[in-house]
Every structure is written in C-alpha cells, then in structure tokens.
Enzyme design. Structure first.
Site, PDB file in Angstrom:
ATOM      1  CD1 TRP A  96      41.430 -30.804  -8.638  1.00 31.60           C
ATOM      2  CD2 TRP A  96      41.604 -29.518 -10.440  1.00 31.60           C
ATOM      3  NE1 TRP A  96      42.607 -30.102  -8.536  1.00 31.60           N
ATOM      4  CE2 TRP A  96      42.741 -29.301  -9.631  1.00 31.60           C
ATOM      5  CE3 TRP A  96      41.491 -28.803 -11.633  1.00 31.60           C
ATOM      6  CZ2 TRP A  96      43.755 -28.412  -9.973  1.00 31.60           C
ATOM      7  CZ3 TRP A  96      42.509 -27.917 -11.971  1.00 31.60           C
ATOM      8  CH2 TRP A  96      43.625 -27.731 -11.149  1.00 31.60           C
ATOM      9  CG  ASP A  97      43.885 -34.902 -10.679  1.00 32.59           C
ATOM     10  OD1 ASP A  97      43.566 -33.853 -10.097  1.00 32.59           O
ATOM     11  OD2 ASP A  97      44.714 -35.711 -10.223  1.00 32.59           O
TER      12      ASP A  97
ATOM     13  CD  GLU B 173      46.366 -29.708  -3.247  1.00 32.89           C
ATOM     14  OE1 GLU B 173      47.198 -30.458  -2.717  1.00 32.89           O
ATOM     15  OE2 GLU B 173      45.275 -30.100  -3.702  1.00 32.89           O
TER      16      GLU B 173
ATOM     17  CE  LYS C 277      51.261 -31.019  -3.577  1.00 39.71           C
ATOM     18  NZ  LYS C 277      49.962 -31.470  -3.053  1.00 39.71           N
TER      19      LYS C 277
END
Lengths: 764, 764
Positions: A355-356, A483, A595
């Site tokens: 999805w970057d 995440e 994260k």
C-alpha cells in the site's frame, strides 16, 4: 532510532562516486549502482565477474515465479505466493589475459573509480588491472538502460594494455543460470538459442509460471577471432582481441530484452520467430545514439523534477539519488507494471508491491508525471477481479486488495497481515481521490475508479460491523498501519479511511449520475448495486466510529489503546533492536509502543480535516511512543513536525530520509534499495519543508527553511503547468513555467501564478 | 450444536456389542474397541488384516518422534514439534485356507459379532468365514492387555473348520512397518531380531529420537510345521495347522513389549541382551492366569468406581464406557506418562497432552485413584525445567507450561495458542491446589508443588503488566479458554486464575515457612526468591483486575468484550459448522461468539467464590453466545445448569457427554477417542447431577435426578474412605465403606458419614 550513517561514497551534487573499492561494500554498491527503466532493472554487478559476496540480479517488472505454501486447515490463508525472479544476466562478461581472469575479489588493481551520473543515467567504472606478471590493463566500463526504448540496454568496455602488447580474451554472453536468492533455485528452462556473425539470442521460460524472456545481443568489436561456447543455460561468445600497448580496444554490446507475461501458446511460436526481427532491430541501433537519447531523456526529466538544496551537499546528493531512483523504478510506461518494495534492485519483499504505492509513491508521480500516476492506479483497475476473488476468500463482499502482490493476487503468507489489514484497499480509494483532487480528471475516475470504489465500499460494508444498538459502525479484528498492534477493534485510521472511502464513492456515484445518467445506469447494473446498498453506505459513513477523546483532542489509535501498559521506548537497550529479532513475537503487541504512524498517518493524508491544535496534541502523544522501525515512519513525522513549527524535530526526522541507502542506515541496502522510503524522502521535502498540502480544495504551501540550509528549490507539475518554488533565508520565490494563472495558497493566503514571479517573505 | 447421535452398537449395561459388521464404521470401531493400560494402547484393528479404511495403531505412552518446523524469523515460535509414533503391530496375523486369505473387506462371512466386555477388560470377536469354494471356518478372536503387568498383552485365536478337514495356514508376527498417519512415514529402524522354537523378538529404534521398543512373542499352538519369514521391518512365523471338521484349534500369542525412552548408549546394549531374559519371562506366563488377573483387576476397579444409571440404558452403557476408558488411559502406574487428547487410541492431536489434564481429567483421579492424581501432577514437576526454558524463550521469568506436550517441551506450532494461552500454567497450579484441597496432602505440595508454584507465579509476575497508575495488574495479549477471542487484554479467566495461583503460592509459602523453616529457607534459596518478589506477588494478587459489571453482576470475558458485535448463533446455517472450516479464520474472532466456556469455566473451578445470583447472570449471558465447538463445553454448561435448577438444559447438555464416541457425534471418532471429554462425562454426573463441589472447605453435594432416570449411584474416594451415593426419585442414600466419620455437606447441611447409611429426601 538505532541507526547511524555510514558515509562511503564521495559527495557530489550530481554523482555517486566510489573511489577505491572496499569489499565489505560490494553488495551495498550493487544496490546503489542499480540501473532501471521500469521495464527492467539490473544491479550494479561487476559484469566481468566477482567471486566475493554478490547478488547478480537482473529483473523484469512483472516477471515472477510462484511457490506453493503449506496448505492451512484454516480458511482465508493463501496457499500460493508469487515473487520476482532473477532472470538472465545479459551483461555476462569475463576478461582474460595470460591465463588470468580478472576478479576484483582476488586480483591486484589500482585507480578504481565508479561513478553513477544521475544527470545522465550513465554508470561508468574504471580501474587498472595489474596481472601477476606485472602487466597492466586499463579497463573502462560504461552501461546504461535506454529510457526511450525500455527493451534496450547497452554496454561498452574499453580495454587498454598499458605496458605490453598481446592477446586479451573477452567473453561476453547471456547467462540464464542465476540463482533466485530466497529459494536458492534457478527458475529458468531454456527454450532455444541462436547465434550469427555478430549476435546471439537465448529464450528462457520460467519453470512454473510459463513466462518468457528473450535476450538478444549484438556485439561490435575489432577481434582477431571469435567462437561460441554454449553451456547449460548460458551462451557465451569468446573474442580474441589483439592488444597493442597504449591503444584502446572498444567493445560494444547492445542488448534487446523481450518479455511476455501470461503468454498464450500460439503467441509463443511468434515470439520465437521474432528472433530474426530482433536481430534486425539490434542492427538498426547505434550505441552513441542510444546514449544521447537516454541523456536527453534525463535532461528533460531533471528540468521539471529537480530539487536543489543549497548549503547541504549530503542531502543535495541524497535527494537527487532519490528522484533518480523514482524515475528509474517507474515512470508509467506500462499499465501493468508495479513498484516493488525494492523497485528492481533486489529480491527482498519478493518484488511485491504494497500500500506504500498509493500512500507514499503516488504523490511523487501526481506532481511529477501525471500519466505515471494514472497508470499506477490502472494497475488496481486491472487487478480488480483478483481483489474480488480475495474478498470472497475472506468471507467479504466486494474487493479486498492484497497487502503484497505482483499480479493482483495476495502474496503475503502471514495471515495477521494479509487478512487483517484493510489499508491496501482504502489506500487504493485514497489514491483515486488524491489523483482526482489534483488533476480534476473526473473521466478517469468514472471509467477506472468507480468500479473499484463500489467494490471496495462493498467490502467495507461487509467486513465491518454495527455495534449492538446500531449507533456505531466499525471494523473489528484489524491491523492498522501500526503493525505493533496486531489485531484490534475500531482502529482509528482504518475506520476513518473506511468512512472517507465510502463518502468518496457516494460522491462519485452522485456526480456520475448527474453527468452521465446512462453510464451511471450501466455501472449500477454491472455491479448489481441496489438502492438499499447505497443507503447502507450512507448509514455506515455517517455512523462510522472514530475513537476520540474530547478533553485532550487525542484520537485513540484503537478502542482500548489508552488502557495499554506503557513502554518507555527510550529505556529499551539499543542492542534489542530490531525488536522483531530480540523480543518474543507477542511481547511487541502488548503495550502502547508504535512501530510507525497510525493516527498521525491519517492526519497527514487528510490533513485539512484536522485543526492544528488536534495535530499538536496527537503528535505530542504518539510520537514519543513510536520507535520508527518502519523506514517510512521518520518522514511522516518530519512533515508533521514542520507543520507544527517543531523545526529541530523536523530536521532530525528528515535526517536519513534522502540517504537511507547511500549511507546504508538499516544495514540491509545490500538486499536492494528502500524504494518506497525514497518516495517518502521526496514528500519529506515538498510536504515537509515546502509545507505543501494537496488534500484541500486549493494546493497550499507553508515553506520553512531548516537552519542548516542556505535554501532549496523544488518543482511541482500541476494542472498542465509546472510551479517552481525557491526558498532561501529571506524569500519564497514562486514562478510558473506556463503562467496559466493557477491559484494556490501560501501560508493560508491565495496567490495567482501568472507570468510573474511571486516573492513572499519566508516565515522561519 | 450441529451434532447428532448415530447409534450403531447394541445397548447393554456392561458391553459394547457390534452385531454384524458395517464397513463405514470400520475406523470408528477401531477407536471404540481400543484397549489400553496406560503403558500401551492398541486400536481395535482386525488382527487378521483388513484392506478397507483402517488405521492400524499401536502406541506406547511417551514414545514419540520429532519433526523440525520451518524456522520462523520471529522469536518465541517453536522450531521442533513432537508427536506420538505408531509403533509395531504385535498382533499381526494372517489366516489362509485354500490360497484364500481372510479379509473382511473383501471376503464372504456370516454371524459376525464383536464384544468389548467393560467389566472384564476383554475384547472378543467371532464370525464364520465362507471361502469362495463354500468351505466355512469359524474364527474366534480374544485379546486383552494385562492390567497387572503393563508390558504384557495376550491374544487367542480359535479356528474351527465347520464343513471340511484340511490345512489352515496362520501367520503371526511383529510388524514395525506401520505408517504414522499425519506424516505418512514409517518411523522405525530395525536394530535386530531373534527367533527360537516358540518365540520371536524384534527391536525397533525410532528414527530421530533414539527411543526403542522391543517386542517379544511366545506362541502356543499345535501345528504340523512352522517356518519364519523375515521381511523389511517385519518378522512373521508361518504355522501350518491341520484342520479337522468340527474340531477347534487354539492359537495363543503372549506378547511382552519393552520400551526405553531417552535411553543411553550403554543401556541400549543391556536392553538388547534382555532378549534372552524376555523369553524366560514369556515362558513363565500363562494365558489363563493373565486373563484372570486382568479380570480381577477390573473387578476391584469397578467395585470402587462404578456409576449406575437406572432407567437409561444408553447412558448406563455410555458412562461405563467412559469410566473404562479413563482407567485404560491412565491409572498412575508411571510418573512420566501423560494423558494425550486421544489417550492411546489414535494419532490426532499428536498424542500431546493439554491443560485438559488438570482441568478435566484430574478430578476423576482425585476421586477414584489418588495415586494416579499425584502422578499426573508429578509429570509437571518432572518437566519444570522445560517449562522454565519455554518461559525464557517467551521473554518471561519463571515457568511457562506448554499448551501441548509429550516430554514437557512445547509442541504447538500455532503461536497464537502456544504463546498467548496462560491456562496451561495456571491449570497446573489449580491442579495442585485442588489435589491438596481434597487430600490435605501438604507434604506433596511442599515437595512437588511449591517449586512449580514459585516459578509459575514468577512467570505471571513477568508476563502481565501494571496499568499506567499501577492500580491494576492484568495480562495483555492473551487467549483465554475461549479460543474464539484470539488475542485480548485482561481476559477475566486468565486474570482470575493468575490471582488464585499467586494467592495459593503465597499461602503455601507461608505454611511451609511456619511448618518447616529449614525447608523453606532451602527452597527460597534454590529459587533465589527475594522478599521484594514475594511483596510483588502480594501486590499483584491484590490488584489483579477482574473485569466485572456491578449493575448486572456479569464478568466481562475480557476488556472490550461487551462492545463486540453480536452474532445470533441460532441463525448460523448448520452447514457452516464446524466454523473453522467454513468461516475465514479471522472472522471467527470478530464478535461476541464463544467456542467454549471462559467466564463460566472460572465459575466452575472456583465455584464457591461466586454467588448463585452471579452464576445465574453469567450463565444466562454467556451460554446463548456459546457454540460449544469444543467437545468439553457441554458438560461444563450441564454442571452449572444443574446448579441453577435448569433441569432441562442440564439434561440437554449432558445429552451426548457419555456417548460422544459410541455414537460418533463429532464424526471424527475414527481418529481416536475424545479422552478428555470422557473425563468431562464423569464430572457431568458427579458434579452435575450429583451436585458435588470440591473447591470449598467441605466436600458438598446437591443431588438432583433427571426426570428421564429412575435413579443413579456413584462412588467417591475421599480421605481413605469410599463414599457411596444412591439417588432415586425420593431419596439420597449415602453410605461410607470404611465409616471413618467424614463430614460432608448435602444441600448445604452438614452430615457425618459413620457406619450408618444416611437418607435424605431428594430435591427434584
């Protein structure tokens, strides 16, 4: 952030320079000196061979292999994954003199220098090879990939015997025998090969996916004699060159690489017969012409894409390296190609796209190459069917876009990610929305976006749930962008993006029904979209639950997040990073540590939806809890810190954005470049220091200047014009290439960009 | 509950009878007619061979193999798992006449009958084999495992030619060539074999775990001639029998199976030399004597363990089958043996033991065979070191008991379960507490329990977390007993059991320090238990967070559970069960549906901690949300329904408790028996209808009688006495075998059990 710079290359505004070769940097340099042209990529391998640590890598966008996974007894787990394959080494070379073969791992050499010229797209390397017997040969290598005709690459080797005359043997060929790193296997069957006076060809088929790569090379060299050697999966021509002291011998190899994905049997036959034509094409090409065309392509590209940083040589070099890599990886030449997490520079992350693409890479293309941006989105349109299949597997309606993919099918074998992350799907919708917001290309949305929007909204309406009294809708059992929170309910980002996705779908539906009632009827019918379903979309968007604490203005990352035990991340010993290797898997998930940005990511994507006070509260709450273990994290924080006038923090987080790979911050550049981080570096300057915001009605800017810099300049493609920004310690100078009279906001005030440069005092 | 009875066997109070053989029940019957004696188990296979669906299974408790798993890049995942192996078929038989070999899958036969005599522990089978040529041979099989000397088994085959005279060939031997079902591999290397006049031996070693099984058989038969056939992993003796019309030939095989686990090299040599001695032992045994001894063992066992149900033949047969299986599976003969999920009747669940042992099986032994109960707990003491290793792997201090194990090492490869379920550890503590509460055997707790309690409490103190202001302690990222809530915070059961475990540890520590200050000092030193740590235990127990809703009296299964979307489980179509196969994995985890009791399990284990009103509220809230997908679920609900005078519900949930395997409710009895459910069936009667509670200071009873029954009777071993309960439609008659004057509560009133029978009107 337990990272530190490791500065190895010489600083230069336009070049990456390696002076003297150090073996421990061999693989890092292979990644850094990679060339790519979207269609194919080749790592900066020593073509003459190297027996030390190396990953000889040659990749084609979309050429993949597949592996069966252990079948799970649970539903929704994938049982097959796809990954990029290492294809033929079409630069294969060996150089021999007096029974010695050059190899920089073992032989003596001097005056080594390698230069990647970012301005021109040309990679050169030279050194003097000192044979055991004292003979010296100067070797000069030059290579480039054609940016004009993506199937073409070219290589030139210049050999000069410095202190003797005598034979030099040069081997040059095609090697399909490379090993795919992750599986340790070679993935090619050889379907045939040919050779004639000045060229050779070899056709390879992938073992299980039945894709093909046809490599043809034409040689140009003055030689005394030549012969062909065919080994398993390798075809090599041996040239005997008569060396004369002080005189240079020029060897040129022009390569044409044809690929066919998802090829049909009958096409394959045609493909084979193309060998002849292939040779013809090769004969029509001139090294010098190809070189000039490529340099010109880069010249034009830099004219409209360059970022200048004054007073900071490191970041100047860094950001140009990033921009260079973005164009190399993708420039929209083909609709079916993708941006892998490592571009075409390595095999890590299996060459999959994430999805970057929509969240981090798309802005670069929207503001540099609109066609490329459109093609990126079209990939999602072309793979809508696969996303619908995936939704079915996951007991959802509509379309569930994969977390990691090459062909549109889910390739992520970790169910926690593949089944729980909705952000791939919402990012696709966000991408279309962002694209339309900037380009106003409504037609494209109607034709390519709407089908996706309907099916993604449908998925969202089936994947989420109402609470017991139907006053709140939300998503349960999800993993948001962060995440480190593995499976949570009502993740703020997920719910918010879900709401925005559905709202955008409804808006497009409404506009389409007004502007093109027939088209609207057709698409409604095609997707069997019922009035009740649209009604439910409205309901869901209206009642989407966004966890928010009124008193503090802080969005709760997910329901219950505020109750999690606190970890003081500054107290984690540095040797425990990366945490995934040193903490037990579940321990990472049991506290309030992040994260990467989650709520803050939402506040970046839909920046204008939130007040500055809200942003401040959330930034100050979440940033200290974030360990930035994702390479994408610092740039997001830097951009928001800029917005909050936290200059020092903004600059600190910008720290390694442009040079993550040049300085090997993560100690894994050898596996390939962090391509999506490279995109974030561009955002970091334009959205961060430039203060651009592209989610409002007008494009807006709020430039600031890091005190470490003298000034900087960047360019933005926007509505057929190119806007040029130049910021120094006193002023912001804004001009427009075409002077189309575009309206923008600077520090909240409107300006019209006509023929004249606008001059605004910078707020430091 | 999408289950239905499939009544195949004849109803009989003491026997399982199969009249006529139906192929589709072949594997179910193999499980149902299994024999076991804790040391070894053999499925009810047709020893003469059967070419239809079959799992020829012979298992030894604790004889296992291991498999390497794909190494995870995450910490805390296991990379090796252990599973029970299928060992030698020591009943191997083939019967041949006129070149035809008997095989019930293909040959003609009549008058088939198979009987498992639960009273005697003897399995018999007979039928008339009709050859192609019309010849008829009556075959009678009898087998049993010695309950006196667990290494011994015996088989008798009687062959009677009915309408001809002539040769019959009988093959009998040892076959190590069996396949392990899950891996599809044979797991044995043959280390050697011997044979003499009337016996044969074969020694097999497991392939990777270096364990050994030595099988020796002695034959007794009148034969014309014999010869040996040795094939790969198989040694068979061929007997030629002279058949005479109407005369029976008796063939007897006495088997001695020796095993050595974790055997050392030098011991192995000794082991081999035991062959000779083995033969000697075999010669000293008589079939008749062995048979009598076994029948007597069962006679004694039934005297003190029987449950009588009047007016319900199905459940009478069912509960005796259950009690029979419990004694077969485990009776405490050896400290290192375990109760696998399938006992010794199959390979499903890899022969691993779970927390069911302490939560479901232990009560049966506490009240039927105290020594066995103690030995079960000693297994946890013997494997404390492995649990401490596991804790380290999971970044915890102390001891983390495995979810699934054979040797004490974690064998569960699903991290969600292996890393997140604390109930194996707290169940061990609960087991010791329960055992002490009934037996008052404080010494055993000091010697075997305390070390475990310290290390488990230590684990709990490191695995949990304080909330931000240190007012609440709790466990984050756990999976409670209800496996449909995969990873939650502050699971009520887990927190409560954690609290009780630590409180019990503190109580034992205190008592030990009073009663044996030297011993106390020693153990404190051995475990390096600091005063601050004990202080922290106090703090944690005091501040343990138990999610509870004051207004309703309902415990929240975990923080946030009340906010989960509701699923009306009655509306789930029956064809979607079992849900794990029909719903995508994560979908199961996204709502308020329960797989099995969680809060209610806590309320059963520590029943006296809660008021009846609390129990009622929680039962009525949670039961309708539970789909009882675990076979252990209905009995827990039945017991609590009895307590709440919900007679109909109690009887409904009792429904298949005793006959789960006899009637193949779950359609998977063929893989092995549901041994731990069998334990729950015993609890269902004694705790359920008998209303026994064993968690208070006094043992208490509150008998009720299901209206479907005339009466029932059960026995309880308690403090050196045996208490006998007989309930009919009017009275409860309670007597004591030894008349030791034990005090109990019935319907809350105290009674002393002396020589006289007590008569109390039953409350219906």
């Amino acid at each position: 952030m337990a990272k530190s710079a490791d500065i190895y290359y010489k600083i230069h505004p336009w070049k990456i320079i390696e002076e003297g070769f150090r073996k421990e940097y061999a693989m890092v340099s292979e990644s850094v000196f990679s060339l790519g042209n979207e269609y194919m990529g080749t790592r900066g391998n020593f073509e003459e061979g190297y027996s030390g640590d190396s990953l000889t890598g040659n990749y084609f966008n979309g050429i993949y292999e597949a592996a069966d996974l252990e079948k799970s007894s649970y539903k929704g787990m994938i049982d097959k994954t796809e990954f990029i394959v290492n294809s033929a080494n079409w630069l294969y070379t060996r150089i021999q003199a007096d029974n010695e073969i050059v190899d920089l791992y073992t032989c003596k050499f001097k005056d080594y220098v390698r230069i990647l010229d970012l301005k021109k797209g040309i990679l050169t390397r030279s050194y003097i090879w000192v044979l055991e017997n004292g003979k010296e040969i100067k070797l000069e290598f030059e290579r480039f990939l054609s940016m004009k005709d993506a199937e073409i690459a070219a290589q030139k080797i210049t050999l000069t015997p410095l202190n003797f005359s005598g034979d030099i043997i040069l081997y040059s060929g095609i090697d399909f025998g490379l090993i795919h790193h992750m599986t340790g296997k070679n993935m090619w069957n050889i379907a045939g090969s040919t050779a004639d006076n000045d060229s050779i060809s070899m056709l390879g088929d992938t073992i299980s996916t039945d894709q093909s790569v046809l490599v043809s090379c034409r040689f140009q060299v003055d030689c005394r004699e030549w012969s062909d050697i065919e080994e398993e999966k390798k075809l090599v021509r041996r040239f005997v060159l008569s060396g004369e002291q002080g005189k240079s011998i020029e060897f040129i190899k022009i390569i044409r690489n044809l690929t066919r994905k998802d090829i049909k049997e009958e096409e394959k036959e045609n493909f084979k017969t193309k060998w002849g034509k292939n040779q013809e094409v090769l004969h029509s090409l001139s090294y010098q012409k190809l070189r000039e065309d490529t340099i010109n392509w880069w010249k034009r590209t830099w004219q409209d894409s360059d970022i200048v940083i004054e007073g900071d040589g490191l970041n100047q070099q860094g950001i140009r390296f990033c921009i260079f890599q973005m164009h190399q990886t993708y420039h929209g030449a083909d609709k079916g190609t993708i941006i892998g997490a490592k571009g075409l520079t390595g095999e890590a992350y299996s060459g999959n796209t994430f999805w970057d693409t929509e969240a981090y890479c798309l802005p670069f293309y929207i503001f540099n190459n609109t066609e490329a941006a459109r093609h990126l989105l079209e990939f999602r349109y072309l793979t809508l069917e696969e996303a619908m299949e995936r939704a079915k597997t996951l007991d959802c309606k509509g379309a569930f876009y994969p977390i990691a993919t090459i062909t549109g099918r889910e390739c992520c074998s970790l169910w926690q990610h593949a089944s729980l992350q909705l952000q791939a799907s919402t990012a696709v919708a966000y991408g279309f929305w962002h694209y339309e917001n900037i380009t106003e290309d409504e037609e494209f949305i109607f034709e390519n976006g709407l089908s996706i929007l309907i099916e993604v909204s449908r998925m969202l309406a089936s994947r989420g749930d109402w609470n017991k009294d139907r006053t709140r809708y939300g998503f349960y059992g999800v993993m948001g962008p962060d995440e480190f929170q593995m499976m949570v309910n009502n993740n703020c980002y997920t719910n918010y993006l879900g709401k925005k996705t559905i709202e955008y779908t409804l808006s497009v539906l409404k506009r389409y029904s007004n502007k093109n009632p027939d088209g609207y009827e057709k698409i409604i019918k095609k997707h069997c979209l019922l009035a009740e379903e649209i009604e439910e979309f409205h309901n869901i968007a209206k009642h989407m639950y966004i966890p928010y604490q009124e008193e503090t203005g802080i969005f709760e990352q997910h329901e219950g997040y505020f109750n999690l035990p606190h970890v003081d991340i500054d107290k984690i010993p540095i040797e425990e990073f990366p945490l995934y290797h040193h903490w037990t898997y579940d321990r990472i998930y049991r506290n309030d540590m992040l994260k990467q940005p989650d709520v803050l990511m939402m506040m970046l994507l839909y920046n204008s939806d939130f007040t500055k006070e809200q942003l401040k509260s959330n930034y100050e709450y979440y940033e200290p809890r974030c360990i930035h273990e994702s390479s994408l994290s610092p740039s997001v924080h830097s951009i928001l810190a800029s917005q909050l006038q936290k200059e020092e923090e903004a600059y600190k987080f910008f720290g390694f954005a442009t040079r993550m790979d040049l300085d090997n911050y993560n100690r894994n550049t050898g596996e390939g470049l962090h391509t999506t981080s490279i995109a974030a570096a561009w955002m970091n300057i334009v959205y961060g220091f430039g203060g651009m915001r592209s989610d409002g009605k007008l494009l807006s800017f709020a430039p600031s200047l890091p005190k470490e810099w003298e000034g900087y300049a960047f360019k933005i493609h926007f509505k057929g014009d190119i806007l040029r920004f130049k910021v120094d310690k006193e002023n912001i100078k804004i001009s427009s290439k075409a002077g189309l009279g575009i309206q923008i906001l600077v520090y909240g005030k409107p300006y019209i960009l006509g023929q004249d440069e606008i001059n605004i005092p910078v707020i430091l």
